[in-house]
Design a protein around this motif. Structure first.
Motif, short mmCIF file in Angstrom:
data_model
loop_
_atom_site.label_atom_id
_atom_site.label_comp_id
_atom_site.label_asym_id
_atom_site.label_seq_id
_atom_site.Cartn_x
_atom_site.Cartn_y
_atom_site.Cartn_z
N GLY A 1 43.15 38.39 62.02
CA GLY A 1 43.03 39.71 61.42
C GLY A 1 42.08 40.61 62.19
O GLY A 1 42.32 41.81 62.34
N ARG A 2 40.98 40.04 62.68
CA ARG A 2 40.00 40.82 63.43
C ARG A 2 40.63 41.42 64.70
O ARG A 2 40.46 42.59 65.00
CB ARG A 2 38.81 39.93 63.82
N ILE A 3 41.36 40.57 65.44
CA ILE A 3 41.97 41.04 66.69
C ILE A 3 43.15 41.96 66.41
O ILE A 3 43.36 42.96 67.10
CB ILE A 3 42.39 39.83 67.55
N ALA A 4 43.94 41.64 65.37
CA ALA A 4 45.07 42.50 65.01
C ALA A 4 44.59 43.90 64.65
O ALA A 4 45.21 44.90 65.03
CB ALA A 4 45.84 41.88 63.84
N GLN A 5 43.48 43.97 63.93
CA GLN A 5 42.92 45.27 63.56
C GLN A 5 42.49 46.04 64.81
O GLN A 5 42.70 47.25 64.92
CB GLN A 5 41.72 45.08 62.64
N ASP B 1 47.33 52.41 67.94
CA ASP B 1 47.97 53.20 66.88
C ASP B 1 46.93 53.80 65.94
O ASP B 1 45.92 54.33 66.38
CB ASP B 1 48.97 52.31 66.15
N ASP B 2 47.18 53.67 64.62
CA ASP B 2 46.35 54.35 63.63
C ASP B 2 45.37 53.44 62.90
O ASP B 2 44.65 53.88 62.01
CB ASP B 2 47.25 55.05 62.60
N GLY B 3 45.34 52.15 63.25
CA GLY B 3 44.42 51.23 62.61
C GLY B 3 44.84 50.76 61.23
O GLY B 3 44.10 50.04 60.56
N ASN B 4 46.04 51.17 60.79
CA ASN B 4 46.55 50.79 59.47
C ASN B 4 47.66 49.77 59.65
O ASN B 4 48.65 50.02 60.34
CB ASN B 4 47.07 52.03 58.73
N ALA B 5 47.50 48.60 59.02
CA ALA B 5 48.47 47.51 59.18
C ALA B 5 49.86 47.85 58.64
O ALA B 5 50.85 47.22 59.02
CB ALA B 5 47.96 46.25 58.49
N ALA B 6 49.95 48.84 57.76
CA ALA B 6 51.21 49.13 57.08
C ALA B 6 51.90 50.40 57.57
O ALA B 6 52.98 50.74 57.07
CB ALA B 6 50.96 49.23 55.58
N THR B 7 51.31 51.12 58.52
CA THR B 7 51.91 52.37 58.98
C THR B 7 51.85 52.47 60.50
O THR B 7 51.14 51.71 61.17
CB THR B 7 51.17 53.60 58.40
N VAL C 1 61.36 39.45 57.51
CA VAL C 1 60.56 40.61 57.07
C VAL C 1 59.08 40.42 57.40
O VAL C 1 58.54 39.32 57.27
CB VAL C 1 60.73 40.81 55.54
N LEU C 2 58.44 41.51 57.82
CA LEU C 2 57.00 41.51 58.03
C LEU C 2 56.33 42.15 56.81
O LEU C 2 56.65 43.27 56.43
CB LEU C 2 56.66 42.33 59.28
N VAL C 3 55.43 41.41 56.18
CA VAL C 3 54.72 41.91 55.00
C VAL C 3 53.33 42.37 55.45
O VAL C 3 52.50 41.53 55.81
CB VAL C 3 54.60 40.82 53.92
N PRO C 4 53.06 43.67 55.47
CA PRO C 4 51.79 44.18 55.99
C PRO C 4 50.56 43.56 55.32
O PRO C 4 50.58 43.26 54.12
CB PRO C 4 51.87 45.69 55.70
N ALA C 5 49.52 43.37 56.11
CA ALA C 5 48.27 42.78 55.63
C ALA C 5 47.42 43.85 54.95
O ALA C 5 46.78 44.65 55.61
CB ALA C 5 47.49 42.16 56.79
N VAL C 6 47.48 43.90 53.65
CA VAL C 6 46.67 44.85 52.87
C VAL C 6 46.07 44.11 51.68
O VAL C 6 46.78 43.71 50.77
CB VAL C 6 47.54 46.03 52.35
N PRO C 7 44.74 43.87 51.68
CA PRO C 7 43.79 44.21 52.75
C PRO C 7 43.84 43.20 53.89
O PRO C 7 44.46 42.14 53.77
CB PRO C 7 42.44 44.13 52.02
#
Length: 219
Positions: free
Chosen positions: A171-175, A182-188, A200-206
């Motif tokens: 998660g640290r590196i993905a962020q 991009d925009d730093g948002n896992a879902a957009t 399907v990819l399920v966004p990491a929130v949080p």
């Protein structure tokens, strides 16, 4: 008459304790800084994997007017091999079929890597892998995760003709990747990451820093 001898008490002074604490702080700071540099290097390597993969595919398409893995004239372009002989005859045309992490040797998403290797656009073994070694045939990222490509969107409504994905990304590196590209948002945006539940990819929130995710970028 002898006077009793006074016992001398020994111990650390406040100055000595302060010096020890400073040294410990410097050591911890060095370790943390070193880990931060390692994470940053890994993130940069994975970002390069995204961009280099997209560049290789574009170079193949420019040379042969077809996508690797989806090239109807691949035998004429690159020569007949054991894997190329099993290339599907029916194609969607302009779309890389199959999941990015497929282990089906005839899926376009897996054949893509052989086509790129035979075209000398990337390194790696271009010979057909044994049945039990298919998962180890595609390239790997800095964390040992797999790199793959698919044409189908992993999230409904996410625009793009091609999606490049990598797994085993913390998660640290993905962020860090998302923030850089991009925009730093896992879902957009054009880069998204989260749990992979085929297809399907399920966004990491949080985002959980130590959890391993799949990170994908649209092109």
């Amino acid at each position: 008459m002898k006077r009793p001898m006074k016992r001398q008490q020994s111990g650390f002074t406040l100055v000595e304790i302060a010096i020890v604490l400073v040294i410990i702080g410097l050591l911890l700071g060095g370790v943390l800084k070193g880990q931060e540099l390692i994470n940053s290097a890994r993130a940069k390597a994975m970002i390069n994997d995204f961009r280099n993969t997209a560049t290789m595919i574009a170079a193949y398409q420019d040379r042969f007017r077809a996508l690797p893995g989806d090239d109807a004239g691949v035998v004429a372009h690159l020569g007949a091999t054991a894997v190329l002989a099993t290339t599907p005859a029916v194609r969607t045309g302009g779309l890389i079929d199959g999941d990015w992490d497929s282990v089906v040797l005839t899926d376009e998403s897996l054949l893509l890597w052989q086509h790129l290797r035979l075209a000398n656009l990337t390194g790696g073994n271009s010979a057909a892998p044994a049945a039990g070694n298919i998962a180890d045939w595609p390239p790997r990222n800095a964390e040992g995760g797999r790199i793959g490509v698919q044409g189908a969107t992993p999230i409904a409504g996410w625009p793009g003709r091609m999606f490049i994905c990598q797994n085993n990304v913390s998660g640290r590196i993905a962020q860090q990747i998302d923030t850089t590209m991009d925009d730093g948002n896992a879902a957009t945006g054009s880069v998204r990451f989260g749990a992979w539940a085929t297809p399907v990819l399920v966004p990491a929130v949080p985002v959980v820093e130590n959890t391993l995710y799949v990170a994908c970028a649209s092109f």
